[in-house]
Design a protein around this motif. Sequence first.
Motif, short mmCIF file in Angstrom:
data_model
loop_
_atom_site.label_atom_id
_atom_site.label_comp_id
_atom_site.label_asym_id
_atom_site.label_seq_id
_atom_site.Cartn_x
_atom_site.Cartn_y
_atom_site.Cartn_z
N SER A 34 71.35 40.69 56.33
CA SER A 34 70.93 40.67 57.73
C SER A 34 70.75 39.23 58.19
N GLY A 35 70.47 39.07 59.45
CA GLY A 35 70.29 37.75 60.04
C GLY A 35 70.67 37.79 61.50
N ARG A 36 70.13 36.85 62.25
CA ARG A 36 70.44 36.80 63.67
C ARG A 36 71.93 36.54 63.88
N ARG A 37 72.38 36.85 65.07
CA ARG A 37 73.80 36.65 65.39
C ARG A 37 74.17 35.17 65.34
N ARG A 38 75.46 34.94 65.09
CA ARG A 38 76.07 33.60 65.11
C ARG A 38 75.72 32.75 63.89
N GLN A 39 75.14 33.37 62.85
CA GLN A 39 74.74 32.57 61.68
C GLN A 39 75.81 32.51 60.60
N GLY A 40 76.90 33.25 60.74
CA GLY A 40 77.98 33.19 59.76
C GLY A 40 77.94 34.27 58.70
N LYS A 41 77.25 35.38 58.95
CA LYS A 41 77.19 36.47 57.97
C LYS A 41 78.58 37.05 57.71
N THR A 42 79.28 37.37 58.79
CA THR A 42 80.62 37.96 58.64
C THR A 42 81.56 36.98 57.94
N PHE A 43 81.44 35.71 58.26
CA PHE A 43 82.28 34.68 57.64
C PHE A 43 82.05 34.65 56.13
N LEU A 44 80.78 34.72 55.72
CA LEU A 44 80.44 34.73 54.30
C LEU A 44 81.00 35.97 53.60
N GLY A 148 74.21 43.67 59.21
CA GLY A 148 73.92 43.85 60.62
C GLY A 148 73.05 42.76 61.18
N SER A 149 73.11 42.59 62.49
CA SER A 149 72.32 41.57 63.19
C SER A 149 71.08 42.13 63.85
N ALA A 150 70.97 43.43 63.95
CA ALA A 150 69.78 44.05 64.54
C ALA A 150 68.67 44.00 63.49
N LEU A 151 67.83 42.96 63.55
CA LEU A 151 66.88 42.70 62.47
C LEU A 151 65.89 43.84 62.27
N SER A 152 65.40 44.40 63.36
CA SER A 152 64.42 45.47 63.21
C SER A 152 65.05 46.69 62.55
N PHE A 153 66.29 46.99 62.92
CA PHE A 153 66.98 48.14 62.33
C PHE A 153 67.27 47.89 60.85
N MET A 154 67.80 46.70 60.52
CA MET A 154 68.16 46.41 59.15
C MET A 154 66.92 46.38 58.26
N GLY A 155 65.82 45.85 58.79
CA GLY A 155 64.58 45.86 58.01
C GLY A 155 64.09 47.27 57.76
N GLY A 156 64.29 48.14 58.74
CA GLY A 156 63.85 49.53 58.60
C GLY A 156 64.66 50.33 57.61
N LEU A 157 65.87 49.88 57.26
CA LEU A 157 66.70 50.61 56.32
C LEU A 157 66.03 50.77 54.96
N LEU A 158 65.22 49.79 54.58
CA LEU A 158 64.67 49.77 53.22
C LEU A 158 63.15 49.90 53.21
N SER A 159 62.56 50.29 54.32
CA SER A 159 61.10 50.32 54.39
C SER A 159 60.57 51.75 54.48
N GLY A 160 59.28 51.89 54.17
CA GLY A 160 58.59 53.16 54.35
C GLY A 160 59.26 54.31 53.62
N THR A 161 59.55 55.35 54.38
CA THR A 161 60.17 56.55 53.81
C THR A 161 61.65 56.63 54.12
N ALA A 162 62.28 55.51 54.47
CA ALA A 162 63.71 55.50 54.78
C ALA A 162 64.51 55.96 53.57
N PRO A 163 65.64 56.65 53.79
CA PRO A 163 66.43 57.19 52.67
C PRO A 163 66.86 56.14 51.65
N LEU A 164 67.11 54.92 52.10
CA LEU A 164 67.61 53.88 51.19
C LEU A 164 66.50 53.03 50.58
N ARG A 165 65.27 53.42 50.83
CA ARG A 165 64.13 52.71 50.27
C ARG A 165 64.22 52.68 48.75
#
Length: 489
Positions: A34-44, A148-165
């Motif tokens: 994850s990370g904000r947009r324009r930081q080069g995630k896709t490039f990496l 993904g660049s949506a930080l709140s969403f990507m952080g939620g993927l692995l938190s609490g009772t999320a399926p991928l936790r």
Amino acid sequence: MEKPAEIFDRDAEWDELVRFARMPRTGAALGVVSGRRRQGKTFLLDALVRSGGGFMFTATESSEADALRQYGQALGDHLGEPTPLRFVDWDEAISRTMTLAPQGPLPVVIDEFPFLARVSPALPSIIQRALDPAGQRSNTQVRLLLCGSALSFMGGLLSGTAPLRGRAGLELVVRTLDYRAAARFWDIGDPRTAMLVNAIVGGTPAYRHEFTQDDTPAGPEDFDDWVVRAVLNPARPLFREARYLLAEEPDIRDPALYHSVLAAIADGRTRRGEIANFLGRQPSDLAHPLGVLEDVGLVIREDDAFKNNKGVYRTAEPLLTFYHAVMRPAWGDLERAGRSRQVWPRLQRTFLSKVVGPHFETICRNWARWEADSDILGSYPTRVAAGVVNDPAARTQHEVDVAVFGRDDQGREELLAIGEAKWNETVGLSHLNRLAHIRTLLRGKDGIRAERCRLLLFSGADFAEDLYSRAAAEPGLRLVNLDRLYAAT
């Protein structure tokens, strides 16, 4: 899998990605980038996939059926199929994906994952089931990376009772380049020019290549011309980028309100009550918009160095500060082609006071936290912040730009140093005397151990001659100029 030469810096990020992609274990593995947009995630990630012979799919905003069609087309092309693969649902698509690596580790990237999950809410659960050894239909070694660049969403993927936790073997955040790396990236050798450029564009890599077409200030004398031709030019992408940053965030439903909040912060209204007064609202009304701006990584909240229950808000993206403090008030004039050169001179005072000054203070705090050695501070810093100190006798308050805390041998927190940062003025004895007075106040304050507190003076201009002699004679006084801030460690 050597890092491609075209990737600047990012050594730590690349090493972690390679380690994950080549992890020698049976069964599939999950990573989240994850990370904000324009930081080069896709490039990496694209470079990783090309180096490792993997598969990468970049999602778009579309319906579930259209996304499945696009995914089948991309996967079919990767496998060399004569016709696109057709999937009934994501359960079938992910099951097919998990068969891609029967003989060894293989990186598989799904970029812009939030676009898919928003129209297919069951997708994280489907992936979780596919990662379960009992649910794998082959001896796969897929190294699945969700990005993904949506930080709140990507952080939620692995938190609490999320399926991928608890399922991820990698949680990588691709951050902006720090101010030193940004200077090297922009190929700017003059520290003053580097600081001025950083105060506008920060450490976002895309702003040099895609947004300014590699237009870099040739030196201090070229900075103003560069601002006119690359930043305030309506024909350049950087001109409207600050507006698009908010528009691209799906969690922001009322851009006008959020722009107003950012404008208040850029104007120096950094506390919630001050922001509320600026907007003509109650402080309680701002809990949600400030929380959203924090979640998407555009605003950060910093605790007061000396009052844990007090805090200030700062903009995390320098370009937003520059837009709201400098560009937005003069937007009508700047939009007219050819007017920027006439408008910029009257905006420079605001730029220096509301953009560069606060940004310089932030850089000084970052330097004290991560770059200053123990010879300067006396010990290892554990936290650095700005704060306000009450002066009851004078019935006033003093702002401290830099307050550095550490731990003594017994593990108790102590104040290692306090500092003052001035960007565009010569720092002299009056600044030192003020700082020494604040130290005296802090030494008399309950709960603060400041016996060994040192004094730091930062200047973006110069220091008075008598201050140099004082610093040479006093071990507890340090002068830090731009050359020191940008010196290699």
